[in-house]
Design an enzyme around this catalytic site. Structure first.
Site, PDB file in Angstrom:
ATOM      1  N   ARG A 261      -2.900   7.759   3.471  1.00  0.00           N
ATOM      2  CA  ARG A 261      -4.218   7.776   2.829  1.00  0.00           C
ATOM      3  C   ARG A 261      -5.296   7.328   3.810  1.00  0.00           C
ATOM      4  NH1 ARG A 261      -3.008   6.770  -2.854  1.00  0.00           N
ATOM      5  NH2 ARG A 261      -1.190   8.084  -3.258  1.00  0.00           N
ATOM      6  N   ARG A 276      -3.082  -2.740   0.302  1.00  0.00           N
ATOM      7  CA  ARG A 276      -3.592  -1.396   0.585  1.00  0.00           C
ATOM      8  C   ARG A 276      -3.427  -1.106   2.075  1.00  0.00           C
ATOM      9  NH1 ARG A 276      -6.647   1.206  -3.256  1.00  0.00           N
ATOM     10  NH2 ARG A 276      -7.681   2.479  -1.714  1.00  0.00           N
ATOM     11  N   GLU A 348      -1.495  -1.970  -9.693  1.00  0.00           N
ATOM     12  CA  GLU A 348      -0.726  -0.793 -10.108  1.00  0.00           C
ATOM     13  C   GLU A 348       0.391  -0.482  -9.113  1.00  0.00           C
ATOM     14  OE1 GLU A 348      -0.004   3.155  -8.854  1.00  0.00           O
ATOM     15  OE2 GLU A 348      -2.121   2.675  -8.543  1.00  0.00           O
ATOM     16  N   SER A 351       1.599   5.032 -11.528  1.00  0.00           N
ATOM     17  CA  SER A 351       0.723   5.736 -12.456  1.00  0.00           C
ATOM     18  C   SER A 351       1.512   6.897 -13.029  1.00  0.00           C
ATOM     19  CB  SER A 351      -0.533   6.256 -11.754  1.00  0.00           C
ATOM     20  OG  SER A 351      -1.464   5.223 -11.556  1.00  0.00           O
ATOM     21  N   ARG A 390       3.256  -2.779  -3.148  1.00  0.00           N
ATOM     22  CA  ARG A 390       2.805  -3.854  -4.037  1.00  0.00           C
ATOM     23  C   ARG A 390       3.981  -4.536  -4.730  1.00  0.00           C
ATOM     24  NH1 ARG A 390      -2.486  -0.606  -6.405  1.00  0.00           N
ATOM     25  NH2 ARG A 390      -3.695  -0.780  -4.480  1.00  0.00           N
TER      26      ARG A 390
END
Length: 426
Positions: A261, A276, A348, A351, A390
């Site tokens: 990303r 992140r 999160e 998802s 995470r």
């Protein structure tokens, strides 16, 4: 991609639905183009019919000794006119396609509008861990336990990177193996997809054109390719431009990949360490289903993601996202969010989303209905199962002990050679 028929039937209803996604649009121009397109098609088809009629009259005219040059001239005139009309039709169809390609998916009716402030926690599992000693954050724990080297990662790759070392690398792969074996046990097919994808794949997944600049593009390749941001992008394109058999549905896949990303977060405290990054590991689940089965498939994906977190013994919650907080391609999303004690918030780790037929319309993935013989678009769904970047911090923080050690969840111990505790390195 939205069905233009749905917009034709009730443009105001679709406009209001998209407003819940914080997307304001005006369909008047689209509907005008659509009307002009229909008129052009009728005109072109009428001209073709006239040309066919004229051509069919030639043998009889010749037999009667008539001059057929006028007939050929008329056919040529109509053909030239139709060539121009065909070009106008292509331009209109391109405008319509590009307009529809930009639109987000319609959120499900039961979703509230607005952004993340309207997300609703619908389930809480376990209790927040309490410590009777000074708590450490995951960065300090990972460093003291010799699991991750942040400094040398920054040296060789820059900010937003980390190096798993020794038992840290083993723990990362223990998590991945736990996820993989669970999905295999549940009958999902294991996929290892390419990491370099073409532009059609980004469009099919609904990430392009809106989020075209959020991925890493590789120059010098033909066709141009990008690094996959999630395995979902590859998995929902496997059957692009294909018609599946009804009896072959549902298709249930999972894939392990690193994910890449462009946006790696900020310098905020809550995004330190592994929270992140530009690259992280993730196992992704995807299902292809019949429309009438997609709600049940969604519940299955949510349940599977939850079971993985619960199996690790971690405290977490499930949130139903507001329409404006779900991704561009999705109609509904539930987030499974794990608790990070050092920052006192939930992050999160999965998802679970239902795209309905939005992605299938972009990939032209259909199945043939046995009862009618007609083709129908499949529904596609996805859920992380799970992302480790995470889970890893949550595990370190929730399982930390007073002496600086960290307990290893029982489900991971077989993948760690039976090791039960991670101890600080001297």
């Amino acid at each position: 991609m939205l069905d233009i028929n749905v917009i034709r039937e009730n443009p105001e209803k679709i406009k209001e639905a998209l407003k819940k996604k914080l997307w304001d649009t005006d369909f008047s121009e689209l509907l005008l183009w659509d009307k002009q397109r229909k008129e052009l098609i009728q005109e072109v088809e009428g001209n073709k019919a006239e040309m066919n009629q004229l051509s069919a009259s030639v043998p009889a005219a010749k037999k009667a000794g008539e001059d057929v040059s006028k007939i050929f001239a008329k056919v040529k005139e109509i053909a030239a006119k139709n060539q121009q009309k065909d070009q106008e039709l292509k331009e209109l169809e391109s405008k319509i396609f590009n307009f529809l390609a930009e639109l987000p998916n319609i959120p499900d009716d039961d979703l509230v509008g607005g952004g993340k402030e309207n997300n609703k926690v619908i389930k809480i599992v376990g209790k927040k861990p309490e410590f009777d000693f000074p708590m450490k954050d995951h960065v300090e724990l990972a460093t003291s336990l010799g699991l991750i080297d942040y400094d040398r990662a920054a040296k060789i790759a820059g900010r937003g990177a980390w190096i798993y070392t020794g038992l840290g690398a083993q723990l990362e792969f223990a998590l991945l193996q736990y996820f993989i074996n669970t999905h295999l046990k549940d009958g999902y097919t294991f996929i290892l997809p390419p990491h370099l994808l073409n532009e059609q794949s980004g469009f099919g997944a609904g990430q392009f054109p809106k989020f075209r600049e959020d991925v890493f593009w590789l120059d010098g390749l033909e066709p141009k390719r990008f690094l996959l941001p999630t395995a979902e992008t590859a998995l929902v394109n496997i059957y692009r431009d294909e018609i599946l058999k009804e009896e072959d549905l549902p298709k249930k896949f999972f894939a392990y990949t690193p994910c890449y990303r462009r946006e790696a977060g900020s310098y905020r405290t809550e995004e330190r360490g592994m929270i992140r990054g530009y690259q992280f590991d993730k196992v992704e689940m995807v299902q292809y289903t019949k429309p009438e089965d997609s709600d049940a498939a969604f519940e299955e994906l949510v349940r599977k993601a939850e079971e993985l977190v619960a199996g690790l013994g971690l405290h977490y919650q499930v949130s139903k996202l507001a329409a404006g907080d779900i991704s561009h391609s999705m109609a509904r999303t539930y987030d499974i969010e794990v608790y990070i004690p050092s920052i006192g918030i939930y992050k999160e780790v999965s998802s679970a989303s239902n795209a309905r037929d939005y992605q299938a319309r972009r990939t032209m993935c259909r199945y043939r209905d046995k009862a009618t013989g007609k083709t129908r678009y499949v529904h596609t769904l996805n859920a992380s199962g799970l992302a480790t970047s995470r889970i890893f911090p949550a595990l370190l923080e929730q399982y930390q002990q007073a002496d600086g050690s960290v307990l290893i969840p029982e489900v991971l111990q077989p993948y760690m050679g039976g090791l039960k505790v991670l101890k600080p390195v001297k």
